[in-house]
Design an enzyme around this catalytic site. Sequence first.
Site, PDB file in Angstrom:
ATOM      1  N   CYS A   8       0.869  -1.176   0.000  1.00 38.47           N
ATOM      2  CA  CYS A   8       0.000   0.000   0.000  1.00 38.47           C
ATOM      3  C   CYS A   8       0.907   1.227   0.000  1.00 38.47           C
ATOM      4  O   CYS A   8       2.106   1.106  -0.261  1.00 38.47           O
ATOM      5  CB  CYS A   8      -0.988  -0.020   1.171  1.00 38.47           C
ATOM      6  SG  CYS A   8      -0.260   0.130   2.814  1.00 38.47           S
ATOM      7  N   ASN A  11       2.480   1.588   4.218  1.00 40.49           N
ATOM      8  CA  ASN A  11       2.753   0.332   4.906  1.00 40.49           C
ATOM      9  C   ASN A  11       2.442   0.402   6.404  1.00 40.49           C
ATOM     10  O   ASN A  11       3.120  -0.197   7.219  1.00 40.49           O
ATOM     11  CB  ASN A  11       4.199  -0.117   4.664  1.00 40.49           C
ATOM     12  CG  ASN A  11       4.495  -1.542   5.120  1.00 40.49           C
ATOM     13  OD1 ASN A  11       5.599  -1.826   5.568  1.00 40.49           O
ATOM     14  ND2 ASN A  11       3.538  -2.450   5.004  1.00 40.49           N
ATOM     15  N   CYS A  13      -1.248   0.626   7.260  1.00 40.05           N
ATOM     16  CA  CYS A  13      -2.679   0.309   7.389  1.00 40.05           C
ATOM     17  C   CYS A  13      -3.025  -0.977   6.648  1.00 40.05           C
ATOM     18  O   CYS A  13      -3.031  -2.057   7.224  1.00 40.05           O
ATOM     19  CB  CYS A  13      -3.546   1.451   6.860  1.00 40.05           C
ATOM     20  SG  CYS A  13      -3.430   2.993   7.781  1.00 40.05           S
ATOM     21  N   ARG A  14      -3.295  -0.839   5.359  1.00 41.93           N
ATOM     22  CA  ARG A  14      -3.827  -1.962   4.586  1.00 41.93           C
ATOM     23  C   ARG A  14      -2.850  -3.106   4.403  1.00 41.93           C
ATOM     24  O   ARG A  14      -3.214  -4.275   4.597  1.00 41.93           O
ATOM     25  CB  ARG A  14      -4.315  -1.469   3.225  1.00 41.93           C
ATOM     26  CG  ARG A  14      -5.486  -0.505   3.324  1.00 41.93           C
ATOM     27  CD  ARG A  14      -5.783   0.150   1.998  1.00 41.93           C
ATOM     28  NE  ARG A  14      -4.672   1.040   1.611  1.00 41.93           N
ATOM     29  CZ  ARG A  14      -4.540   1.604   0.432  1.00 41.93           C
ATOM     30  NH1 ARG A  14      -5.435   1.376  -0.515  1.00 41.93           N
ATOM     31  NH2 ARG A  14      -3.529   2.405   0.170  1.00 41.93           N
ATOM     32  N   SER A  15      -1.622  -2.819   4.019  1.00 38.34           N
ATOM     33  CA  SER A  15      -0.700  -3.925   3.729  1.00 38.34           C
ATOM     34  C   SER A  15      -0.304  -4.712   4.979  1.00 38.34           C
ATOM     35  O   SER A  15      -0.241  -5.948   4.911  1.00 38.34           O
ATOM     36  CB  SER A  15       0.516  -3.455   2.932  1.00 38.34           C
ATOM     37  OG  SER A  15       1.194  -2.407   3.552  1.00 38.34           O
ATOM     38  N   ASP A 123      -8.225   3.295   1.155  1.00 34.65           N
ATOM     39  CA  ASP A 123      -7.262   3.640   2.202  1.00 34.65           C
ATOM     40  C   ASP A 123      -8.024   4.248   3.375  1.00 34.65           C
ATOM     41  O   ASP A 123      -8.620   5.320   3.245  1.00 34.65           O
ATOM     42  CB  ASP A 123      -6.248   4.636   1.654  1.00 34.65           C
ATOM     43  CG  ASP A 123      -5.107   4.905   2.611  1.00 34.65           C
ATOM     44  OD1 ASP A 123      -5.189   4.518   3.800  1.00 34.65           O
ATOM     45  OD2 ASP A 123      -4.111   5.510   2.168  1.00 34.65           O
TER      46      ASP A 123
END
Length: 159
Positions: A8, A11, A13-15, A123
């Site tokens: 993402c 690095n 939050c999402r990943s 995001d």
Amino acid sequence: MYAILFVCLGNICRSPMAAGALRAHAAQAGLRLTIDSAGTGDWHIGRAPDPRAQTVARNHGIDIADMRARQVTAADFTRFTHIFALDHQNLADLSALAPPTATAHLSLLLDLVPGREGQDVPDPYYGNDAGFESSWQQIDEATRQIVARLQTVSSQPLP
């Protein structure tokens, strides 16, 4: 052996949520994978995941507190077999960063989910807790698809 990298922007939050979810699902299925996460940006290098990402993961029984943000490197494109971007912009950035020697397959994470192909995982960074939960649900569904495909790799390989 499969080696999977989730990417993402920062690095945090999402990943890391995706890496944590896949680690948990792969362990439950008895799969041995190399799993990591990275960002295309360098703003958060060395930082732990956003506290809201940690909370949503913990609420689903997964601890991601030990992860630390890092930026994608040229070596990632040969170290990993698959690199999953969490959105179109990061996929475009990865394509631009990929060296000529790249062997990793690049795709969007939600390309694995029937009916969600071509979609971004939004995001949640600038939003509220509900955004983190929504992103988690999408990530969780996609990482379960990875495990399911790896369990039947001859009939449904990873993209």
